[in-house]
Scaffold this motif. Structure first.
Motif, short mmCIF file in Angstrom:
data_model
loop_
_atom_site.label_atom_id
_atom_site.label_comp_id
_atom_site.label_asym_id
_atom_site.label_seq_id
_atom_site.Cartn_x
_atom_site.Cartn_y
_atom_site.Cartn_z
N ILE A 19 13.51 -41.63 12.40
CA ILE A 19 14.08 -40.44 11.78
C ILE A 19 14.43 -39.23 12.89
N ARG A 20 13.06 -39.03 13.37
CA ARG A 20 13.07 -37.92 14.44
C ARG A 20 14.20 -38.22 15.62
N SER B 126 12.03 -38.80 -1.87
CA SER B 126 10.66 -38.54 -1.78
C SER B 126 9.82 -38.81 -0.33
N CYS B 127 10.59 -39.45 0.83
CA CYS B 127 10.20 -39.74 1.73
C CYS B 127 11.22 -39.80 2.87
N ARG B 128 12.13 -40.61 3.24
CA ARG B 128 13.02 -40.70 4.26
C ARG B 128 13.99 -39.45 4.35
N SER B 129 14.67 -38.95 3.28
CA SER B 129 15.48 -37.81 3.13
C SER B 129 14.61 -36.75 3.37
N GLN B 130 13.58 -36.59 2.96
CA GLN B 130 12.58 -35.45 2.90
C GLN B 130 12.29 -35.27 4.39
N MET B 131 11.80 -36.42 4.91
CA MET B 131 11.41 -36.28 6.83
C MET B 131 12.79 -35.77 7.48
N ALA B 132 14.01 -36.30 6.97
CA ALA B 132 15.17 -36.13 7.88
C ALA B 132 15.49 -34.42 7.63
N GLU B 133 15.13 -34.14 6.33
CA GLU B 133 15.54 -32.61 6.27
C GLU B 133 14.58 -31.53 6.90
N GLY B 134 13.20 -32.19 7.18
CA GLY B 134 12.26 -31.49 7.80
C GLY B 134 12.70 -31.61 9.43
N VAL C 14 20.58 -27.32 6.01
CA VAL C 14 20.24 -28.86 5.60
C VAL C 14 19.44 -28.78 4.32
N TYR C 15 19.92 -29.84 3.42
CA TYR C 15 19.36 -30.09 2.04
C TYR C 15 19.02 -31.66 2.19
N SER C 16 18.14 -31.90 1.11
CA SER C 16 17.99 -33.36 0.64
C SER C 16 17.88 -33.54 -0.71
N ALA C 17 18.31 -35.05 -1.15
CA ALA C 17 18.47 -35.01 -2.76
C ALA C 17 18.25 -36.46 -2.80
N GLY C 18 18.14 -36.87 -3.90
CA GLY C 18 18.12 -38.38 -4.34
C GLY C 18 18.84 -38.60 -5.83
N ILE C 19 19.18 -40.12 -5.77
CA ILE C 19 19.91 -40.44 -7.04
C ILE C 19 18.90 -40.36 -7.83
N GLU C 20 17.90 -40.28 -7.76
CA GLU C 20 16.70 -39.90 -8.79
C GLU C 20 15.76 -38.96 -7.98
#
Length: 144
Positions: free
Chosen positions: A131-132, A15-23, A35-41
Motif C-alpha cells: 500500500i505504501r 479496519s485495516c487496508r483502507s486505514q493504512m492507505a489513509e495513513g 483523505v478519508y477512509s470508510a467501509g461498507i461496514e
C-alpha cells in the motif's frame, strides 16, 4: 488558494487496508489531498494494522472505523476501493467521483491461516508495504 482533492479509500470493514492507505496518503500527500477512509461496514480499527504502521513511522491510532454512508454529502473527487468486496458493492455517490479499484490482500484473513504470530505479522507488513508503494509511487497517476 487551491482546493485539495477529496479522496476516499473504501474497504469492506474499514479496519485495516483502507486505514493504512489513509495513513500513508496523509504521510506522503497530506499537503495536497484531503483523505478519508470508510467501509461498507465498520469493524473497528485493527490493532495489528496500527502496530505495523507505527513500525513504519506512521501513526494511525487516532483514526476510526467509519461507514461509507457518513460521506454521502462530501463532494468526493476520487474513490479507491482496496478490496474486491468493496469494489463489487461500491455505493453510488452523489458527486461525480472517479471510482478506481486497486486490490490488496486481506491481512486479517491471511493471519488467521498463518502458522505463527510472526508469520501473521509478516502478512500485515507485506500489505502495508504494498500500500505504501502504491500511495507513494502510483496514486497520483492512477487518479488521472
Amino acid at each position: 488558494m487551491t482546493t485539495k482533492t477529496k479522496l476516499l479509500f473504501l474497504c469492506t470493514g474499514n479496519s485495516c487496508r483502507s486505514q493504512m492507505a489513509e495513513g500513508w496518503t496523509r504521510h506522503f500527500h497530506g499537503d495536497s489531498l484531503e483523505v478519508y477512509s470508510a467501509g461498507i461496514e465498520a469493524h473497528g480499527l485493527n490493532p495489528n494494522a496500527v502496530a505495523v504502521m507505527s513500525e513504519a513511522g506512521v501513526d494511525i491510532s487516532g483514526q476510526s472505523s467509519k461507514l461509507v454512508s457518513l460521506f454521502s454529502d462530501v463532494p468526493l473527487d476520487v474513490v479507491i476501493t482496496v478490496c474486491g468486496h468493496a469494489d463489487e458493492n461500491c455505493p453510488i455517490f452523489r458527486t461525480e467521483a472517479k471510482v478506481i479499484h486497486v486490490g490488496f490482500d486481506d491481512p486479517p484473513k491471511l493471519a488467521r491461516e498463518a502458522a505463527s504470530p510472526a508469520e501473521a505479522m509478516g502478512h500485515y507488513r507485506r500489505v502495508r508495504d504494498e500500500i505504501r508503494d502504491f500511495v507513494r509511487d502510483r496514486l497520483r497517476s492512477s487518479m488521472g
